[in-house]
Scaffold this active site. Structure first.
Site, short mmCIF file in Angstrom:
data_model
loop_
_atom_site.label_atom_id
_atom_site.label_comp_id
_atom_site.label_asym_id
_atom_site.label_seq_id
_atom_site.Cartn_x
_atom_site.Cartn_y
_atom_site.Cartn_z
N HIS A 145 -4.72 -0.75 5.59
CA HIS A 145 -4.32 -0.06 6.83
C HIS A 145 -5.33 -0.27 7.96
CE1 HIS A 145 -6.89 2.73 4.76
NE2 HIS A 145 -5.94 3.25 4.03
N ASP A 163 1.42 2.53 3.60
CA ASP A 163 0.57 3.72 3.44
C ASP A 163 1.40 4.99 3.49
OD1 ASP A 163 -1.71 5.17 2.94
OD2 ASP A 163 -2.39 5.18 5.03
N HIS A 166 1.61 5.34 -1.63
CA HIS A 166 1.26 6.53 -2.41
C HIS A 166 2.55 7.15 -2.93
CE1 HIS A 166 -2.90 6.60 -0.82
NE2 HIS A 166 -2.34 6.09 0.25
N HIS A 223 0.88 -1.19 0.00
CA HIS A 223 0.00 0.00 0.00
C HIS A 223 0.90 1.22 0.00
CE1 HIS A 223 -3.86 2.13 1.36
NE2 HIS A 223 -2.95 3.09 1.23
N LYS A 271 -9.07 -0.35 -6.00
CA LYS A 271 -9.16 0.30 -4.70
C LYS A 271 -10.51 0.97 -4.51
CE LYS A 271 -7.73 1.89 -0.76
NZ LYS A 271 -6.71 2.86 -0.45
N HIS A 326 -10.61 0.98 1.54
CA HIS A 326 -10.41 1.95 2.61
C HIS A 326 -11.63 1.77 3.50
CE1 HIS A 326 -8.88 5.79 4.38
NE2 HIS A 326 -10.09 5.69 4.92
C1 NCD Z 1 -3.62 8.92 2.15
C2 NCD Z 1 -3.12 9.99 1.17
O1 NCD Z 1 -2.58 11.01 1.62
O2 NCD Z 1 -3.25 9.79 -0.03
N1 NCD Z 1 -3.71 9.51 3.45
C3 NCD Z 1 -3.72 8.86 4.63
O3 NCD Z 1 -3.89 9.52 5.66
N2 NCD Z 1 -3.53 7.57 4.71
C4 NCD Z 1 -4.92 8.34 1.69
C5 NCD Z 1 -5.31 7.08 2.39
O4 NCD Z 1 -4.68 6.04 2.22
O5 NCD Z 1 -6.29 7.09 3.15
ZN ZN Z 2 -3.24 5.03 1.67
#
Ligand code: NCD
Ligand code: ZN
Length: 363
Positions: free
Chosen positions: A175, A248, A16, A14, A100, A137
């Site tokens: 998460h 995450d 970003h 996971h 997702k 999510h």
């Molecule tokens: C994530 C993001 O910033 O893209 N933020 C987070 O707090 N985890 C989005 C997500 O995974 O919920």
């Molecule tokens: Zn995330």
């Protein structure tokens, strides 16, 4: 005394990575420690079609040195109008690993998400047929539900009914943050798994709020009571292969977090493995670290663990992780765990330190 631990190269299920300057700045940090990563599609606009995911994958590859073997696994962002045919073709062609589900409004860049799960039933049925995983999510967005209860209510209102309707659908609770989530996953068959972040293993809501609000500990789902953190630590270190690492890691510019309405997300990719080693050592389960970070996720996604290995080293001195990563004109603050970490990953790649700013920055 220095101690070393060699484990199969970890994967991040996971992640970003964003786009543009931020992508260029953060991708090398993931590529240093991780072999594969499941890339989240919540760009603006989101990655909805296979074509968009393929183009995004190319941009990720271009952000890395040509010698990097880092393998991004792409996901599609589910919307009310997503095409079941496009999604299914992407999976069968090996271009897309998972879909997702963001309930609309649940988290960062989720405004194009699903407004009601009933609207995507056809897509979910198709995914169940072909064995394509759905990453969720797991929070409701009902304003009447307290933010600390949103995961538990999601399980009751959305996930449990979904499981009854479509038991063949493979689902990952992304998460997971509560004992309710851990209990739910543990009670299900092998079609259900959960990813766990390093920061949810290390933080409770006191860490976020006592003595002053700490915007760099704010993420979604928000960190919970200590009893939930303990449940996550137990699950992660249990050796149960349904629980695996998804960092995450979610970079945001410092200014976007340190303000009146700071956004959610913790950038933890560079020290995620060190933090996991710290937690597993505290729990007396270092021998289970490899399963959690390098084996269980791969096997859920139908893949073999890596052939290559990485080496972690535990020194007497506290590790001095960098504080900031510079991305164009922005700075991104690295997760600064509330405890001293003595573990670090020995770096063989040589392309890691390029964007790090070691000096302390006073805000
Ligand atoms: C994530 C993001 O910033 O893209 N933020 C987070 O707090 N985890 C989005 C997500 O995974 O919920
Ligand atoms: Zn995330």
């Amino acid at each position: 005394m220095t101690k070393r631990l060699e484990i199969k190269r970890p994967d991040d299920w996971h992640l970003h990575l964003r786009d543009g300057d931020v992508l260029a700045a953060v991708a090398p940090h993931s590529a240093r420690d991780f072999g594969r990563a499941l890339i989240m599609p919540n760009l603006v606009p989101p990655v909805v079609t296979v074509k968009e995911a393929v183009a995004y994958k190319r941009r990720i590859k271009d952000a890395l040195p040509p010698e990097s073997a880092f393998s991004p696994r792409m996901t599609l962002y589910l919307t009310d109008t997503s095409s079941a045919d496009d999604i299914a073709a992407g999976f069968t062609d090996g271009l897309i690993t998972a879909v997702k589900l963001y309930p609309a409004g649940a988290t960062t860049n989720s405004h194009s998400g699903v407004t009601d799960i009933s609207r995507v039933e056809t897509v979910l049925e198709r995914m169940a047929e072909i064995g394509m995983p759905l990453c969720v999510h797991g929070e409701v967005t009902d304003p009447a539900v307290d933010i600390f209860d949103r995961e538990a209510v999601f399980i009751e209102r959305v996930l449990a009914p979904l499981r009854s309707r479509l038991p063949e659908l493979r689902v990952v609770m992304e998460h997971v943050t509560t004992s309710d989530g851990v209990d739910f996953v543990s009670s299900q068959d092998r079609n259900v798994a959960a990813s766990i972040t390093p920061h949810h293993l290390m933080l409770n809501r006191n860490a976020l709020l006592v003595g002053g609000i700490r915007p760099h500990f704010f993420c979604l789902p928000v960190v919970k009571r200590e009893v939930h953190r303990q449940a996550l630590r137990k699950a992660a270190t249990s050796g149960d292969s349904r629980f695996f690492l998804g960092t995450d890691s979610a970079p945001h510019a410092v200014e976007a977090k340190e303000c009146a309405c700071g956004c959610a997300g913790i950038f933890c990719a560079p020290n995620a493995i060190a933090c996991c080693a710290h937690v597993f050592e505290q729990e007396g389960r270092l021998e289970r670290l490899e399963g959690f970070v390098s084996v269980f996720g791969a096997s859920f996604y139908g893949e073999q663990p890596a052939d290559e290995t990485i080496v972690l080293e535990r020194g007497d001195e506290q590790c001095d992780f960098a504080e900031l990563v510079v991305a164009g004109t922005q700075a991104i603050r690295l997760f600064d765990p509330p405890e001293q970490i003595h573990w670090r990953v020995l770096d063989g790649s040589g392309f890691f330190d390029a964007t790090l700013v070691p000096e302390r920055r006073i805000i």
